[in-house]
Design a protein around this motif. Structure first.
Motif, PDB file in Angstrom:
ATOM      1  N   VAL A 162      53.873   6.720  41.452  1.00  7.78           N
ATOM      2  CA  VAL A 162      54.772   6.219  42.485  1.00  7.78           C
ATOM      3  C   VAL A 162      55.844   7.256  42.771  1.00  7.78           C
ATOM      4  CG1 VAL A 162      56.468   4.440  43.049  1.00  7.78           C
ATOM      5  CG2 VAL A 162      54.350   3.813  41.866  1.00  7.78           C
ATOM      6  N   ASP A 163      56.075   7.479  44.061  1.00  9.49           N
ATOM      7  CA  ASP A 163      57.193   8.314  44.502  1.00  9.49           C
ATOM      8  C   ASP A 163      57.844   7.589  45.665  1.00  9.49           C
ATOM      9  OD1 ASP A 163      59.009  10.250  45.106  1.00  9.49           O
ATOM     10  OD2 ASP A 163      57.572  11.895  45.248  1.00  9.49           O
ATOM     11  N   GLY A 164      59.097   7.199  45.489  1.00 13.95           N
ATOM     12  CA  GLY A 164      59.737   6.391  46.521  1.00 13.95           C
ATOM     13  C   GLY A 164      59.105   5.021  46.605  1.00 13.95           C
ATOM     14  N   ASP A 165      58.714   4.638  47.811  1.00 11.28           N
ATOM     15  CA  ASP A 165      58.111   3.328  48.040  1.00 11.28           C
ATOM     16  C   ASP A 165      56.592   3.390  48.124  1.00 11.28           C
ATOM     17  OD1 ASP A 165      60.642   2.341  48.158  1.00 11.28           O
ATOM     18  OD2 ASP A 165      60.679   1.995  50.314  1.00 11.28           O
ATOM     19  N   ASP A 166      55.993   4.469  47.662  1.00 13.90           N
ATOM     20  CA  ASP A 166      54.559   4.653  47.855  1.00 13.90           C
ATOM     21  C   ASP A 166      53.853   5.031  46.564  1.00 13.90           C
ATOM     22  OD1 ASP A 166      54.509   4.401  50.820  1.00 13.90           O
ATOM     23  OD2 ASP A 166      55.725   6.233  50.724  1.00 13.90           O
ATOM     24  N   VAL A 167      52.607   4.593  46.455  1.00 15.94           N
ATOM     25  CA  VAL A 167      51.689   5.137  45.462  1.00 15.94           C
ATOM     26  C   VAL A 167      51.084   6.394  46.073  1.00 15.94           C
ATOM     27  CG1 VAL A 167      49.532   4.797  44.212  1.00 15.94           C
ATOM     28  CG2 VAL A 167      51.171   2.926  44.362  1.00 15.94           C
ATOM     29  N   VAL A 168      51.431   7.547  45.521  1.00 19.94           N
ATOM     30  CA  VAL A 168      51.005   8.810  46.122  1.00 19.94           C
ATOM     31  C   VAL A 168      49.698   9.318  45.522  1.00 19.94           C
ATOM     32  CG1 VAL A 168      53.337   9.472  46.780  1.00 19.94           C
ATOM     33  CG2 VAL A 168      52.466  10.124  44.520  1.00 19.94           C
ATOM     34  N   ALA A 169      49.291   8.765  44.385  1.00 21.27           N
ATOM     35  CA  ALA A 169      48.017   9.147  43.769  1.00 21.27           C
ATOM     36  C   ALA A 169      47.673   8.119  42.708  1.00 21.27           C
ATOM     37  CB  ALA A 169      48.091  10.545  43.153  1.00 21.27           C
TER      38      ALA A 169
END
Length: 402
Positions: free
Chosen positions: A382-389
Protein backbone atom coordinates in the motif's frame (compact mmCIF):
# COMPACT_ATOMS: atom_id res chain seq x y z
CA UNK A 1 -9.94 16.45 13.51
CA UNK A 2 -9.06 12.86 12.66
CA UNK A 3 -6.18 11.26 14.57
CA UNK A 4 -3.21 9.63 12.88
CA UNK A 5 -4.60 6.19 13.68
CA UNK A 6 -7.99 7.10 12.21
CA UNK A 7 -6.31 8.39 9.06
CA UNK A 8 -4.29 5.20 8.75
CA UNK A 9 -7.38 3.06 9.22
CA UNK A 10 -9.34 4.94 6.57
CA UNK A 11 -6.40 4.84 4.18
CA UNK A 12 -5.96 1.08 4.56
CA UNK A 13 -9.70 0.53 4.26
CA UNK A 14 -9.88 2.57 1.05
CA UNK A 15 -6.84 0.91 -0.49
CA UNK A 16 -8.15 -2.61 0.15
CA UNK A 17 -11.88 -2.08 -0.32
CA UNK A 18 -11.85 -4.56 -3.21
CA UNK A 19 -10.33 -7.35 -1.10
CA UNK A 20 -12.05 -9.89 1.13
CA UNK A 21 -10.42 -10.58 4.52
CA UNK A 22 -8.31 -12.14 5.82
CA UNK A 23 -5.33 -10.57 4.04
CA UNK A 24 -2.06 -8.85 4.90
CA UNK A 25 -0.62 -5.54 3.79
CA UNK A 26 2.67 -3.70 4.04
CA UNK A 27 2.59 0.08 4.12
CA UNK A 28 5.48 1.02 1.85
CA UNK A 29 6.19 4.53 3.18
CA UNK A 30 6.50 3.10 6.70
CA UNK A 31 8.64 0.19 5.47
CA UNK A 32 11.02 2.54 3.64
CA UNK A 33 11.18 4.94 6.58
CA UNK A 34 12.10 2.06 8.90
CA UNK A 35 14.82 0.93 6.48
CA UNK A 36 16.31 4.43 6.44
CA UNK A 37 16.10 4.78 10.22
CA UNK A 38 17.87 1.46 10.79
CA UNK A 39 20.62 2.42 8.35
CA UNK A 40 21.09 5.71 10.18
CA UNK A 41 21.29 3.93 13.52
CA UNK A 42 23.96 1.60 12.14
CA UNK A 43 26.32 4.56 11.94
CA UNK A 44 27.83 3.66 8.59
CA UNK A 45 28.26 -0.05 9.24
CA UNK A 46 26.46 -2.23 6.66
CA UNK A 47 23.24 -3.99 7.56
CA UNK A 48 22.63 -7.64 6.78
CA UNK A 49 18.93 -8.32 6.43
CA UNK A 50 17.42 -11.16 8.48
CA UNK A 51 15.31 -12.82 5.81
CA UNK A 52 13.18 -14.72 8.31
CA UNK A 53 11.76 -11.37 9.38
CA UNK A 54 10.38 -10.61 5.90
CA UNK A 55 9.80 -13.94 4.08
CA UNK A 56 9.05 -12.27 0.78
CA UNK A 57 11.66 -12.11 -1.96
CA UNK A 58 10.31 -8.84 -3.32
CA UNK A 59 10.52 -7.06 0.01
CA UNK A 60 13.97 -8.46 0.76
CA UNK A 61 15.06 -7.11 -2.62
CA UNK A 62 13.44 -3.75 -1.86
CA UNK A 63 15.34 -3.44 1.42
CA UNK A 64 18.65 -4.49 -0.19
CA UNK A 65 18.24 -1.75 -2.79
CA UNK A 66 18.26 0.92 -0.10
CA UNK A 67 21.44 2.63 1.17
CA UNK A 68 23.15 0.83 4.02
CA UNK A 69 21.79 -2.66 3.30
CA UNK A 70 24.10 -5.16 1.65
CA UNK A 71 23.52 -8.88 2.22
CA UNK A 72 21.21 -11.56 3.67
CA UNK A 73 21.16 -13.67 6.81
CA UNK A 74 19.06 -16.71 5.90
CA UNK A 75 17.54 -19.02 8.49
CA UNK A 76 18.05 -22.32 6.64
CA UNK A 77 20.48 -23.57 4.01
CA UNK A 78 17.74 -24.44 1.47
CA UNK A 79 16.44 -20.88 1.80
CA UNK A 80 19.93 -19.44 1.29
CA UNK A 81 20.42 -21.55 -1.81
CA UNK A 82 17.05 -20.43 -3.19
CA UNK A 83 17.77 -16.75 -2.57
CA UNK A 84 21.14 -17.01 -4.29
CA UNK A 85 19.85 -19.02 -7.26
CA UNK A 86 16.97 -16.57 -7.82
CA UNK A 87 19.30 -13.59 -7.79
CA UNK A 88 18.12 -11.98 -4.55
CA UNK A 89 21.64 -11.95 -3.11
CA UNK A 90 25.18 -13.10 -3.82
CA UNK A 91 26.04 -13.16 -0.11
CA UNK A 92 23.93 -15.36 2.16
CA UNK A 93 24.97 -16.20 5.71
CA UNK A 94 23.02 -19.11 7.18
CA UNK A 95 22.16 -18.09 10.74
CA UNK A 96 21.94 -21.58 12.24
CA UNK A 97 23.87 -24.84 11.79
CA UNK A 98 22.44 -27.22 9.22
CA UNK A 99 22.18 -30.99 8.99
CA UNK A 100 20.27 -30.90 5.69
CA UNK A 101 22.25 -33.43 3.67
CA UNK A 102 20.46 -32.74 0.41
CA UNK A 103 21.14 -29.01 0.64
CA UNK A 104 24.77 -29.63 1.62
CA UNK A 105 25.21 -31.89 -1.39
CA UNK A 106 23.75 -29.20 -3.65
CA UNK A 107 26.08 -26.60 -2.13
CA UNK A 108 29.13 -28.83 -2.51
CA UNK A 109 28.32 -29.58 -6.15
CA UNK A 110 28.32 -25.94 -7.30
CA UNK A 111 31.45 -23.79 -6.89
CA UNK A 112 29.55 -20.56 -7.58
CA UNK A 113 26.96 -21.41 -4.96
CA UNK A 114 29.63 -22.40 -2.44
CA UNK A 115 31.27 -19.01 -2.96
CA UNK A 116 28.01 -17.18 -2.16
CA UNK A 117 26.80 -19.09 0.92
CA UNK A 118 28.39 -19.18 4.37
CA UNK A 119 27.51 -21.94 6.83
CA UNK A 120 27.20 -21.43 10.60
CA UNK A 121 29.19 -23.81 12.82
CA UNK A 122 29.94 -24.16 16.52
CA UNK A 123 30.93 -27.83 16.81
CA UNK A 124 33.45 -30.08 14.98
CA UNK A 125 30.68 -32.64 14.48
CA UNK A 126 29.05 -30.20 12.05
CA UNK A 127 32.22 -30.25 9.97
CA UNK A 128 32.22 -34.05 10.09
CA UNK A 129 28.68 -34.11 8.72
CA UNK A 130 29.69 -31.90 5.78
CA UNK A 131 32.60 -34.22 5.02
CA UNK A 132 30.30 -37.26 5.20
CA UNK A 133 28.04 -35.69 2.58
CA UNK A 134 30.89 -34.79 0.26
CA UNK A 135 34.59 -35.42 0.90
CA UNK A 136 36.85 -32.33 0.89
CA UNK A 137 38.80 -33.46 -2.17
CA UNK A 138 35.59 -33.70 -4.19
CA UNK A 139 34.15 -30.25 -3.44
CA UNK A 140 35.05 -26.57 -3.38
CA UNK A 141 35.94 -25.01 -0.05
CA UNK A 142 32.90 -24.41 2.12
CA UNK A 143 32.72 -20.98 3.75
CA UNK A 144 31.99 -21.13 7.47
CA UNK A 145 31.23 -18.66 10.27
CA UNK A 146 31.62 -19.28 13.99
CA UNK A 147 28.65 -18.59 16.27
CA UNK A 148 29.89 -16.98 19.49
CA UNK A 149 27.33 -17.30 22.26
CA UNK A 150 26.44 -13.79 23.47
CA UNK A 151 24.51 -14.66 26.63
CA UNK A 152 25.63 -13.25 29.99
CA UNK A 153 26.58 -15.96 32.47
CA UNK A 154 26.97 -15.08 36.14
CA UNK A 155 27.95 -16.99 39.29
CA UNK A 156 29.87 -19.62 37.39
CA UNK A 157 27.07 -20.14 34.90
CA UNK A 158 24.34 -20.65 37.49
CA UNK A 159 22.65 -17.48 36.25
CA UNK A 160 22.06 -17.33 32.48
CA UNK A 161 20.78 -14.11 30.89
CA UNK A 162 19.99 -14.49 27.18
CA UNK A 163 19.22 -17.41 24.91
CA UNK A 164 20.87 -20.84 24.90
CA UNK A 165 22.51 -20.70 21.51
CA UNK A 166 26.11 -21.80 20.98
CA UNK A 167 28.61 -23.85 23.03
CA UNK A 168 31.29 -21.33 22.02
CA UNK A 169 31.09 -18.80 24.82
CA UNK A 170 34.62 -17.84 25.76
CA UNK A 171 37.34 -16.34 23.59
CA UNK A 172 39.38 -19.44 24.29
CA UNK A 173 36.62 -21.74 23.02
CA UNK A 174 36.22 -19.62 19.88
CA UNK A 175 39.97 -19.76 19.29
CA UNK A 176 40.02 -23.54 19.65
CA UNK A 177 37.18 -23.93 17.18
CA UNK A 178 38.90 -21.55 14.78
CA UNK A 179 42.05 -23.66 14.97
CA UNK A 180 39.98 -26.77 14.27
CA UNK A 181 38.42 -25.22 11.16
CA UNK A 182 41.78 -23.92 9.94
CA UNK A 183 43.24 -27.39 10.25
CA UNK A 184 40.49 -29.08 8.27
CA UNK A 185 40.76 -29.29 4.46
CA UNK A 186 37.68 -28.22 2.53
CA UNK A 187 36.66 -25.38 4.85
CA UNK A 188 37.47 -21.68 5.01
CA UNK A 189 36.69 -19.64 8.10
CA UNK A 190 35.42 -16.23 6.96
CA UNK A 191 33.28 -14.84 9.77
CA UNK A 192 32.33 -14.61 13.42
CA UNK A 193 28.76 -13.94 14.53
CA UNK A 194 27.16 -13.23 17.90
CA UNK A 195 23.53 -12.38 18.58
CA UNK A 196 22.93 -10.58 21.87
CA UNK A 197 19.26 -11.59 22.19
CA UNK A 198 18.99 -10.25 25.74
CA UNK A 199 19.67 -6.78 24.32
CA UNK A 200 18.46 -6.88 20.73
CA UNK A 201 15.36 -8.99 21.27
CA UNK A 202 14.11 -7.90 24.68
CA UNK A 203 12.21 -4.66 25.09
CA UNK A 204 13.51 -2.50 27.93
CA UNK A 205 10.23 -0.65 28.53
CA UNK A 206 7.45 -3.26 28.79
CA UNK A 207 4.12 -1.39 28.99
CA UNK A 208 2.75 -1.11 32.51
CA UNK A 209 5.75 -2.85 34.10
CA UNK A 210 8.08 -0.09 35.28
CA UNK A 211 10.01 -2.21 37.79
CA UNK A 212 10.59 -4.96 35.26
CA UNK A 213 11.78 -2.37 32.75
CA UNK A 214 14.30 -1.03 35.25
CA UNK A 215 15.61 -4.54 35.94
CA UNK A 216 15.90 -5.28 32.21
CA UNK A 217 17.84 -2.07 31.56
CA UNK A 218 20.28 -2.82 34.38
CA UNK A 219 20.84 -6.34 33.06
CA UNK A 220 21.29 -5.07 29.52
CA UNK A 221 23.91 -2.52 30.56
CA UNK A 222 25.89 -5.14 32.43
CA UNK A 223 25.59 -7.65 29.61
CA UNK A 224 26.68 -5.09 27.03
CA UNK A 225 29.83 -4.21 28.95
CA UNK A 226 30.72 -7.86 29.40
CA UNK A 227 30.10 -8.69 25.74
CA UNK A 228 32.19 -5.78 24.47
CA UNK A 229 35.26 -7.19 26.17
CA UNK A 230 34.55 -10.86 25.43
CA UNK A 231 33.65 -10.34 21.78
CA UNK A 232 36.80 -8.30 21.19
CA UNK A 233 38.91 -11.05 22.79
CA UNK A 234 37.14 -13.72 20.74
CA UNK A 235 37.74 -11.84 17.49
CA UNK A 236 41.42 -11.53 18.34
CA UNK A 237 41.63 -15.25 19.17
CA UNK A 238 39.93 -16.25 15.93
CA UNK A 239 42.04 -13.90 13.83
CA UNK A 240 45.11 -15.88 14.92
CA UNK A 241 43.83 -18.64 12.65
CA UNK A 242 41.86 -16.90 9.90
CA UNK A 243 41.52 -13.63 8.02
CA UNK A 244 37.92 -12.77 8.86
CA UNK A 245 35.82 -11.06 6.21
CA UNK A 246 33.16 -9.97 8.71
CA UNK A 247 32.17 -9.87 12.37
CA UNK A 248 28.39 -9.85 12.63
CA UNK A 249 26.30 -8.81 15.61
CA UNK A 250 23.09 -7.33 16.84
CA UNK A 251 19.48 -7.20 15.80
CA UNK A 252 16.77 -4.57 15.34
CA UNK A 253 16.64 -3.74 19.04
CA UNK A 254 20.38 -3.12 19.38
CA UNK A 255 21.50 -1.65 16.06
CA UNK A 256 22.93 1.55 17.52
CA UNK A 257 24.55 -0.15 20.52
CA UNK A 258 26.06 -2.97 18.49
CA UNK A 259 27.39 -0.61 15.84
CA UNK A 260 29.34 1.16 18.60
CA UNK A 261 31.34 -2.03 19.24
CA UNK A 262 34.68 -1.61 17.40
CA UNK A 263 34.96 -5.38 16.96
CA UNK A 264 31.75 -5.58 14.90
CA UNK A 265 31.89 -4.88 11.16
CA UNK A 266 28.22 -5.44 10.21
CA UNK A 267 24.82 -5.50 11.90
CA UNK A 268 21.86 -7.81 11.36
CA UNK A 269 18.33 -6.39 11.34
CA UNK A 270 14.99 -7.28 9.83
CA UNK A 271 12.04 -7.13 12.23
CA UNK A 272 12.23 -3.35 12.39
CA UNK A 273 11.21 -3.12 8.75
CA UNK A 274 7.72 -4.46 9.54
CA UNK A 275 7.51 -3.02 13.07
CA UNK A 276 5.69 -5.79 15.00
CA UNK A 277 4.26 -5.31 18.48
CA UNK A 278 7.23 -6.83 20.32
CA UNK A 279 9.16 -3.67 19.47
CA UNK A 280 6.60 -1.40 21.09
CA UNK A 281 8.40 -2.03 24.38
CA UNK A 282 11.72 -0.38 23.44
CA UNK A 283 12.88 3.04 24.60
CA UNK A 284 15.75 3.73 22.20
CA UNK A 285 13.83 3.30 18.95
CA UNK A 286 10.40 2.05 17.95
CA UNK A 287 9.79 1.29 14.29
CA UNK A 288 6.72 2.67 12.57
CA UNK A 289 4.14 -0.14 12.25
CA UNK A 290 4.28 -1.21 8.60
CA UNK A 291 2.74 -4.69 8.40
CA UNK A 292 -0.89 -5.42 9.23
CA UNK A 293 -3.50 -8.09 8.65
CA UNK A 294 -7.24 -7.56 8.32
CA UNK A 295 -10.05 -9.73 9.62
CA UNK A 296 -13.77 -9.17 9.03
CA UNK A 297 -16.46 -8.68 11.67
CA UNK A 298 -18.93 -11.54 11.22
CA UNK A 299 -21.11 -11.40 14.36
CA UNK A 300 -22.17 -9.24 17.30
CA UNK A 301 -22.70 -11.66 20.22
CA UNK A 302 -23.45 -8.85 22.70
CA UNK A 303 -23.85 -5.05 22.56
CA UNK A 304 -20.25 -4.42 23.61
CA UNK A 305 -18.63 -7.20 21.60
CA UNK A 306 -17.69 -7.71 17.95
CA UNK A 307 -16.35 -11.02 16.65
CA UNK A 308 -14.02 -11.36 13.67
CA UNK A 309 -13.43 -14.50 11.66
CA UNK A 310 -9.99 -15.96 12.41
CA UNK A 311 -7.31 -13.82 13.98
CA UNK A 312 -5.41 -16.38 16.03
CA UNK A 313 -2.06 -15.88 14.34
CA UNK A 314 0.14 -16.61 17.33
CA UNK A 315 3.88 -15.88 17.39
CA UNK A 316 6.59 -18.28 18.52
CA UNK A 317 8.42 -17.93 21.82
CA UNK A 318 7.33 -18.05 25.44
CA UNK A 319 3.62 -18.81 25.71
CA UNK A 320 2.27 -15.55 27.10
CA UNK A 321 0.17 -12.58 26.02
CA UNK A 322 3.13 -10.92 24.31
CA UNK A 323 2.84 -13.53 21.53
CA UNK A 324 -0.77 -12.72 20.71
CA UNK A 325 -1.69 -10.48 17.77
CA UNK A 326 -3.01 -7.10 18.78
CA UNK A 327 -6.18 -5.50 17.38
CA UNK A 328 -4.82 -2.16 16.24
CA UNK A 329 -7.41 -0.30 14.19
CA UNK A 330 -9.85 1.05 15.04
CA UNK A 331 -8.16 2.11 18.25
CA UNK A 332 -9.73 1.06 21.52
CA UNK A 333 -10.21 -2.65 20.84
CA UNK A 334 -8.86 -5.44 23.02
CA UNK A 335 -8.87 -9.21 23.20
CA UNK A 336 -10.99 -10.98 25.81
CA UNK A 337 -8.76 -12.64 28.38
CA UNK A 338 -10.78 -15.85 28.56
CA UNK A 339 -10.58 -16.44 24.80
CA UNK A 340 -7.65 -14.49 23.40
CA UNK A 341 -7.08 -14.77 19.65
CA UNK A 342 -8.86 -17.81 18.25
CA UNK A 343 -8.15 -20.07 15.33
CA UNK A 344 -11.58 -19.56 13.76
CA UNK A 345 -12.99 -16.56 15.61
CA UNK A 346 -11.78 -13.77 17.86
CA UNK A 347 -14.24 -11.78 19.99
CA UNK A 348 -13.19 -8.20 20.68
CA UNK A 349 -14.22 -5.80 23.43
CA UNK A 350 -13.23 -2.23 24.18
CA UNK A 351 -14.47 1.30 23.70
CA UNK A 352 -14.96 1.02 19.93
CA UNK A 353 -16.32 -2.53 19.72
CA UNK A 354 -19.93 -1.28 19.82
CA UNK A 355 -19.33 0.87 16.72
CA UNK A 356 -18.31 -2.05 14.51
CA UNK A 357 -20.80 -3.45 12.03
CA UNK A 358 -21.02 -6.78 10.25
CA UNK A 359 -18.51 -6.69 7.39
CA UNK A 360 -16.21 -4.06 8.91
CA UNK A 361 -12.49 -4.73 8.91
CA UNK A 362 -10.39 -4.89 12.03
CA UNK A 363 -6.67 -4.34 11.49
CA UNK A 364 -4.28 -6.42 13.58
CA UNK A 365 -0.54 -6.29 14.13
CA UNK A 366 1.42 -9.51 14.55
CA UNK A 367 3.66 -9.90 17.58
CA UNK A 368 6.63 -10.83 15.38
CA UNK A 369 7.59 -10.06 11.81
CA UNK A 370 8.08 -12.81 9.25
CA UNK A 371 5.77 -15.29 10.92
CA UNK A 372 2.85 -13.27 9.57
CA UNK A 373 3.85 -14.50 6.11
CA UNK A 374 3.32 -18.13 7.10
CA UNK A 375 -0.41 -17.32 7.19
CA UNK A 376 -0.85 -15.66 3.81
CA UNK A 377 0.17 -16.36 0.23
CA UNK A 378 0.65 -12.72 -0.71
CA UNK A 379 1.26 -9.26 0.67
CA UNK A 380 -0.60 -6.25 -0.69
CA UNK A 381 1.75 -3.27 -0.86
CA UNK A 382 0.00 0.00 0.00
CA UNK A 383 1.14 3.50 -0.86
CA UNK A 384 -1.28 6.27 -0.02
CA UNK A 385 -4.82 5.15 -0.79
CA UNK A 386 -3.83 2.45 -3.26
CA UNK A 387 -2.54 -1.09 -3.45
CA UNK A 388 0.37 -0.51 -5.81
CA UNK A 389 1.50 -4.16 -6.03
CA UNK A 390 0.72 -7.61 -4.73
CA UNK A 391 3.73 -9.82 -4.10
CA UNK A 392 4.05 -13.45 -2.98
CA UNK A 393 5.31 -14.55 0.40
CA UNK A 394 7.54 -17.61 0.72
CA UNK A 395 4.35 -19.60 1.36
CA UNK A 396 2.82 -18.12 -1.80
CA UNK A 397 5.79 -19.41 -3.77
CA UNK A 398 5.33 -22.88 -2.28
CA UNK A 399 8.30 -22.56 0.07
CA UNK A 400 8.12 -23.71 3.69
CA UNK A 401 11.64 -23.77 5.10
CA UNK A 402 10.72 -24.49 8.73
Amino acid sequence: MATDSENLRHRLDRATAHLDPPYAVVDLPAFDANAAALAARAGGKPLRIASKSLRSRELITRALARPGWHAVMAFTLPEAIWLVRTGVTADALVAYPTVDRGALAELAADPALAAAVTLMVDDPDQLDLCDAVCAPRRRPELRVCLDLDASWRLLGGRVHIGVHRSPLHSARAAGRMAATVAGRPGFRLVGLMSYEAQIAGLGDAPPGQAMLGTAIRLAQRGSYRELLARRSAAVAAVREHADLEFVNGGGTGSVAATSADPAVTEITAGSGLYGPTLFDGYRSWRPTPAAFFACAVVRRPAPGLATVLGGGWIASGSADDSRLPRPWLPAGLKLIGAEGAGEVQTPLAGTTAATLRIGDRVWFRHAKSGELCERVNELHLVDGDDVVATVPTYRGEGRAFL
